[in-house]
Design a protein around this motif. Structure first.
Motif, PDB file in Angstrom:
ATOM      1  N   SER A 109       0.816  -1.222   0.000  1.00 50.14           N
ATOM      2  CA  SER A 109       0.000   0.000   0.000  1.00 50.14           C
ATOM      3  C   SER A 109       0.845   1.266   0.000  1.00 50.14           C
ATOM      4  N   SER A 110       2.120   1.117  -0.225  1.00 48.55           N
ATOM      5  CA  SER A 110       3.030   2.267  -0.219  1.00 48.55           C
ATOM      6  C   SER A 110       3.360   2.714  -1.634  1.00 48.55           C
ATOM      7  N   TYR A 111       3.503   4.002  -1.787  1.00 41.73           N
ATOM      8  CA  TYR A 111       3.966   4.574  -3.038  1.00 41.73           C
ATOM      9  C   TYR A 111       5.492   4.563  -3.016  1.00 41.73           C
ATOM     10  N   MET A 112       6.077   4.268  -4.138  1.00 39.58           N
ATOM     11  CA  MET A 112       7.527   4.144  -4.217  1.00 39.58           C
ATOM     12  C   MET A 112       8.096   5.137  -5.216  1.00 39.58           C
ATOM     13  N   ALA A 113       9.303   5.578  -4.943  1.00 38.26           N
ATOM     14  CA  ALA A 113       9.948   6.529  -5.847  1.00 38.26           C
ATOM     15  C   ALA A 113      11.447   6.301  -5.855  1.00 38.26           C
ATOM     16  N   TRP A 114      12.063   6.783  -6.909  1.00 38.04           N
ATOM     17  CA  TRP A 114      13.519   6.814  -7.012  1.00 38.04           C
ATOM     18  C   TRP A 114      13.950   8.277  -7.162  1.00 38.04           C
ATOM     19  N   PHE A 115      14.974   8.619  -6.410  1.00 37.60           N
ATOM     20  CA  PHE A 115      15.613   9.925  -6.521  1.00 37.60           C
ATOM     21  C   PHE A 115      17.084   9.693  -6.808  1.00 37.60           C
ATOM     22  N   TYR A 146      21.728   6.748  -6.409  1.00 36.12           N
ATOM     23  CA  TYR A 146      20.287   6.571  -6.563  1.00 36.12           C
ATOM     24  C   TYR A 146      19.694   6.047  -5.259  1.00 36.12           C
ATOM     25  N   TYR A 147      18.597   6.685  -4.857  1.00 41.01           N
ATOM     26  CA  TYR A 147      17.922   6.343  -3.614  1.00 41.01           C
ATOM     27  C   TYR A 147      16.488   5.923  -3.900  1.00 41.01           C
ATOM     28  N   CYS A 148      16.028   4.902  -3.208  1.00 44.09           N
ATOM     29  CA  CYS A 148      14.597   4.608  -3.274  1.00 44.09           C
ATOM     30  C   CYS A 148      13.934   5.148  -2.018  1.00 44.09           C
ATOM     31  N   ALA A 149      12.656   5.453  -2.164  1.00 48.38           N
ATOM     32  CA  ALA A 149      11.895   6.051  -1.077  1.00 48.38           C
ATOM     33  C   ALA A 149      10.485   5.478  -1.079  1.00 48.38           C
ATOM     34  N   ALA A 150       9.884   5.447   0.098  1.00 48.16           N
ATOM     35  CA  ALA A 150       8.527   4.933   0.247  1.00 48.16           C
ATOM     36  C   ALA A 150       7.697   5.911   1.042  1.00 48.16           C
ATOM     37  N   GLY A 151       6.416   6.013   0.673  1.00 43.35           N
ATOM     38  CA  GLY A 151       5.548   6.938   1.390  1.00 43.35           C
ATOM     39  C   GLY A 151       4.087   6.630   1.184  1.00 43.35           C
ATOM     40  N   LYS A 152       3.242   7.492   1.746  1.00 44.98           N
ATOM     41  CA  LYS A 152       1.785   7.284   1.708  1.00 44.98           C
ATOM     42  C   LYS A 152       1.141   8.022   0.555  1.00 44.98           C
ATOM     43  N   ASP A 154       8.387   8.842   3.590  1.00 43.93           N
ATOM     44  CA  ASP A 154       8.651   8.526   4.985  1.00 43.93           C
ATOM     45  C   ASP A 154       9.944   7.750   5.188  1.00 43.93           C
ATOM     46  N   TYR A 155      10.259   6.913   4.243  1.00 49.48           N
ATOM     47  CA  TYR A 155      11.388   6.004   4.420  1.00 49.48           C
ATOM     48  C   TYR A 155      12.327   6.090   3.215  1.00 49.48           C
ATOM     49  N   TRP A 156      13.620   5.932   3.500  1.00 47.51           N
ATOM     50  CA  TRP A 156      14.641   6.050   2.468  1.00 47.51           C
ATOM     51  C   TRP A 156      15.660   4.938   2.604  1.00 47.51           C
ATOM     52  N   GLY A 157      16.208   4.529   1.469  1.00 50.21           N
ATOM     53  CA  GLY A 157      17.326   3.603   1.476  1.00 50.21           C
ATOM     54  C   GLY A 157      18.641   4.364   1.605  1.00 50.21           C
ATOM     55  N   GLN A 158      19.721   3.602   1.625  1.00 48.95           N
ATOM     56  CA  GLN A 158      21.042   4.200   1.828  1.00 48.95           C
ATOM     57  C   GLN A 158      21.690   4.642   0.515  1.00 48.95           C
ATOM     58  N   GLY A 159      21.111   4.230  -0.593  1.00 43.08           N
ATOM     59  CA  GLY A 159      21.615   4.641  -1.892  1.00 43.08           C
ATOM     60  C   GLY A 159      22.527   3.616  -2.536  1.00 43.08           C
ATOM     61  N   THR A 160      22.535   3.644  -3.862  1.00 44.13           N
ATOM     62  CA  THR A 160      23.450   2.810  -4.630  1.00 44.13           C
ATOM     63  C   THR A 160      24.045   3.684  -5.735  1.00 44.13           C
ATOM     64  N   ARG A 161      25.343   3.543  -5.930  1.00 47.44           N
ATOM     65  CA  ARG A 161      26.043   4.456  -6.848  1.00 47.44           C
ATOM     66  C   ARG A 161      26.009   3.924  -8.271  1.00 47.44           C
ATOM     67  N   VAL A 162      25.676   4.819  -9.186  1.00 47.64           N
ATOM     68  CA  VAL A 162      25.701   4.520 -10.615  1.00 47.64           C
ATOM     69  C   VAL A 162      26.687   5.464 -11.282  1.00 47.64           C
ATOM     70  N   THR A 163      27.634   4.880 -12.003  1.00 45.79           N
ATOM     71  CA  THR A 163      28.620   5.683 -12.726  1.00 45.79           C
ATOM     72  C   THR A 163      28.565   5.291 -14.195  1.00 45.79           C
ATOM     73  N   VAL A 164      28.339   6.283 -15.052  1.00 46.48           N
ATOM     74  CA  VAL A 164      28.263   6.036 -16.485  1.00 46.48           C
ATOM     75  C   VAL A 164      29.457   6.721 -17.146  1.00 46.48           C
ATOM     76  N   SER A 165      30.290   5.918 -17.777  1.00 48.24           N
ATOM     77  CA  SER A 165      31.483   6.463 -18.423  1.00 48.24           C
ATOM     78  C   SER A 165      31.198   6.778 -19.889  1.00 48.24           C
ATOM     79  N   SER A 166      31.876   7.793 -20.388  1.00 52.00           N
ATOM     80  CA  SER A 166      31.654   8.204 -21.787  1.00 52.00           C
ATOM     81  C   SER A 166      32.580   7.477 -22.733  1.00 52.00           C
TER      82      SER A 166
END
Length: 122
Positions: free
Chosen positions: A31-37, A94-100, A110-122
């Motif tokens: 029942s939670s909405y999820m997002a990525w930041f 990149y962080y995921c988040a959950a809320g109402k 309301d809630y956040w993860g600790q993050g995961t690093r994404v590196t894109v090389s050219s």
């Protein structure tokens, strides 16, 4: 105990793909909405994508539309961010988040993860 655990980040060449996962526990995921930041070095955290609790509705920042796909699997209590055609400007933590509710505003989650690093090389 609420826990959001991101995984799937790494180093990839421009044009490549990654799939981020966010495993959730300690709250009612279904029942939670999820997002990525994401937050690039020297920049503020920015909205990337969000999905409603049902999965029927999604929202994306313009810069990732057509390249990224947010999804969720309630049976696994996990949210995903499939990232294709990656660009160097996608480099960030990149962080995921959950809320109402679903929003591009990070403050509503309301809630956040600790993050995961994404590196894109050219």
């Amino acid at each position: 105990q609420v826990q959001l655990l991101e995984s799937g980040g790494g180093l990839v060449q421009a044009g490549g793909s990654l799939r981020l996962s966010c495993a959730n526990s300690g709250f009612t995921f279904s029942s939670s909405y999820m997002a990525w930041f994401r937050q690039a070095p020297g920049s503020e955290r920015e909205f990337v994508a969000a999905i409603t609790w049902s999965g029927r509705n999604t929202d994306y920042v313009d810069s990732v539309k057509g390249r990224f796909t947010i999804s969720r699997d309630s049976a696994k209590n996990t949210a995903y961010l499939q990232m294709n055609s990656l660009k160097p400007e996608d480099t960030a933590v990149y962080y995921c988040a959950a809320g109402k509710t679903v929003s591009r505003n990070s403050g509503v989650y309301d809630y956040w993860g600790q993050g995961t690093r994404v590196t894109v090389s050219s």
